[in-house]
Write a protein that holds these residues in place. Structure first.
Motif, short mmCIF file in Angstrom:
data_model
loop_
_atom_site.label_atom_id
_atom_site.label_comp_id
_atom_site.label_asym_id
_atom_site.label_seq_id
_atom_site.Cartn_x
_atom_site.Cartn_y
_atom_site.Cartn_z
N GLY A 150 -2.38 24.03 -34.61
CA GLY A 150 -3.30 25.10 -34.98
C GLY A 150 -3.01 26.38 -34.25
N SER A 151 -1.76 26.64 -33.94
CA SER A 151 -1.36 27.85 -33.24
C SER A 151 0.13 28.03 -33.44
N PHE A 152 0.72 29.03 -32.77
CA PHE A 152 2.16 29.23 -32.90
C PHE A 152 2.92 28.07 -32.27
N SER A 153 4.08 27.77 -32.83
CA SER A 153 4.97 26.81 -32.19
C SER A 153 5.87 27.57 -31.22
N VAL A 154 6.52 26.86 -30.31
CA VAL A 154 7.45 27.52 -29.39
C VAL A 154 8.60 28.19 -30.15
N PRO A 155 9.19 27.52 -31.17
CA PRO A 155 10.23 28.21 -31.95
C PRO A 155 9.73 29.51 -32.58
N ASP A 156 8.45 29.55 -32.97
CA ASP A 156 7.90 30.80 -33.51
C ASP A 156 8.04 31.94 -32.51
N PHE A 157 7.75 31.66 -31.25
CA PHE A 157 7.75 32.71 -30.23
C PHE A 157 9.13 33.32 -30.01
N TRP A 158 10.17 32.55 -30.27
CA TRP A 158 11.51 33.09 -30.06
C TRP A 158 11.74 34.35 -30.89
N SER A 159 11.04 34.44 -32.03
CA SER A 159 11.25 35.59 -32.92
C SER A 159 10.78 36.91 -32.30
N LYS A 212 7.80 21.79 -19.99
CA LYS A 212 6.85 22.27 -18.97
C LYS A 212 5.47 21.67 -19.17
N ARG A 213 5.12 21.40 -20.41
CA ARG A 213 3.81 20.80 -20.73
C ARG A 213 3.92 19.30 -21.03
N GLY A 214 5.06 18.70 -20.68
CA GLY A 214 5.22 17.26 -20.88
C GLY A 214 5.38 16.86 -22.33
N MET A 215 5.89 17.78 -23.15
CA MET A 215 6.08 17.51 -24.57
C MET A 215 7.56 17.42 -24.90
N THR A 216 7.85 16.85 -26.05
CA THR A 216 9.22 16.75 -26.53
C THR A 216 9.29 17.27 -27.96
N TYR A 217 10.28 18.12 -28.21
CA TYR A 217 10.49 18.63 -29.57
C TYR A 217 11.62 17.84 -30.21
N ASN A 228 5.89 8.05 -24.45
CA ASN A 228 5.60 7.27 -23.25
C ASN A 228 6.87 6.54 -22.79
N LEU A 229 6.75 5.73 -21.76
CA LEU A 229 7.92 5.06 -21.20
C LEU A 229 8.57 4.10 -22.20
N GLN A 230 7.79 3.64 -23.17
CA GLN A 230 8.33 2.74 -24.18
C GLN A 230 8.91 3.50 -25.38
N GLY A 231 8.88 4.83 -25.31
CA GLY A 231 9.40 5.63 -26.40
C GLY A 231 8.45 5.77 -27.57
N GLU A 232 7.18 5.37 -27.35
CA GLU A 232 6.20 5.47 -28.42
C GLU A 232 5.65 6.89 -28.49
N LYS A 233 5.38 7.31 -29.69
CA LYS A 233 4.99 8.69 -29.94
C LYS A 233 3.49 8.90 -29.75
N GLY A 234 3.13 9.89 -28.94
CA GLY A 234 1.72 10.18 -28.70
C GLY A 234 1.29 11.46 -29.38
N ARG A 235 0.04 11.51 -29.79
CA ARG A 235 -0.54 12.67 -30.47
C ARG A 235 -0.79 13.79 -29.47
N ILE A 236 -0.48 15.02 -29.85
CA ILE A 236 -0.76 16.19 -29.03
C ILE A 236 -1.81 17.01 -29.76
N ASP A 237 -2.91 17.32 -29.08
CA ASP A 237 -3.98 18.01 -29.79
C ASP A 237 -3.78 19.53 -29.78
N ASP A 238 -4.57 20.20 -30.62
CA ASP A 238 -4.44 21.64 -30.81
C ASP A 238 -4.73 22.43 -29.54
N ILE A 239 -5.65 21.92 -28.71
CA ILE A 239 -6.00 22.64 -27.47
C ILE A 239 -4.80 22.70 -26.53
#
Length: 274
Positions: A150-159, A212-217, A228-239
């Motif tokens: 619900g906001s800009f993505s990091v790739p968006d900011f590169w522009s 920096k925010r513990g996320m992976t693109y 997570n350590l098992q490679g399972e995908k976790g949801r990242i919320d809009d906040i």
């Protein structure tokens, strides 16, 4: 292309001790026209108003982007330019469809050329794009469907941060509109000194901020995840993602506005006094 003239624009200003609390569309338009004359006319952070009033043409463009992206996984884009000789804003009011969760660079380049050649713009200021509201993802044998950020993505900011940066970028997500600007303090490539000298590029920029925010693109899946350590995908919320937006804006001295569809945009960074 729509060429926006000055005659129909309300010129009433809202001020507080000489500082504009609101830019109505006349003030926004005049600022965009000044940007068409070069980066020396970029405003400093403290000169941006607390709110922005868009014209009906701009709201209509945001709404078309919203409708087009509401039932698809494609992103849509509209280019913004300036015709300096005619002193008019050139806005691509009919959005162009991109691909699954992205606007390919070649398509963006093609539309910018079209805005110059057919729309009469001699300077491109940036664009407005729409994220698809719902999209599907797959990582290994895991599948799912959820709302886009619900906001800009990091790739968006590169522009608006990278070496060939725009002056501004707009975004549609759900019933919200965003508009972000560079400022006089944003600097040039020297603002990327936190990246290794030979890696001051888009990929390194994306990796740095998500990590920096513990996320992976995941470029192939075009998804932002937390593994997570098992490679399972976790949801990242809009906040979390909005806070990442604010981190980037703080580092690069950007100004970001946000508002509901067809309403005035309010500055969310730097925070207002309200």
């Amino acid at each position: 292309m729509e060429r926006i003239r000055a005659e129909s624009i309300n010129r009433k200003a809202v001020t507080n001790e000489g500082v504009l609390e609101m830019w109505n569309y006349y003030h926004l338009r005049e600022y965009l026209l000044s940007l068409g004359r070069g980066k020396d006319f970029t405003e400093s952070t403290d000169h941006y108003s607390e709110s922005l009033e868009l014209s009906s043409i701009w709201h209509g463009t945001y709404d078309r982007l919203r409708r087009n992206a509401s039932n698809t996984q494609s992103e849509y884009v509209s280019i913004i330019g300036v015709d300096n000789q005619a002193r008019q804003i050139v806005l691509q009011v009919i959005p162009v469809e991109g691909e699954d969760r992205e606007i390919p660079s070649e398509l963006n380049k093609e539309q910018r050329i079209k805005t110059r050649e057919k729309g009469g713009a001699d300077v491109i200021l940036g664009d407005i794009h729409a994220h698809p509201e719902i999209y599907e993802w797959q990582y290994g044998n895991q599948k799912g469907k959820f709302s886009h950020i619900g906001s800009f993505s990091v790739p968006d900011f590169w522009s608006i941060i990278g070496p060939s940066h725009d002056y501004l970028m707009g975004l549609v997500h759900g019933d919200e509109n965003f508009l972000a600007f560079r400022t006089r303090e944003s600097g040039e490539m020297d603002g990327l000194t936190y990246l290794p000298f030979f890696k001051r590029n888009r990929d390194s920029f994306i990796k740095f901020w998500y990590t920096k925010r513990g996320m992976t693109y995941l470029p192939k899946e075009k998804a932002i995840v937390r593994l997570n350590l098992q490679g399972e995908k976790g949801r990242i919320d809009d906040i979390e993602l909005l806070n990442l937006n604010l981190d980037i804006a703080r580092k690069h001295h950007l100004v970001i506005y946000r508002g509901k569809e067809n309403e005035t945009l309010r500055r969310i960074f730097p925070e207002t006094n309200v």
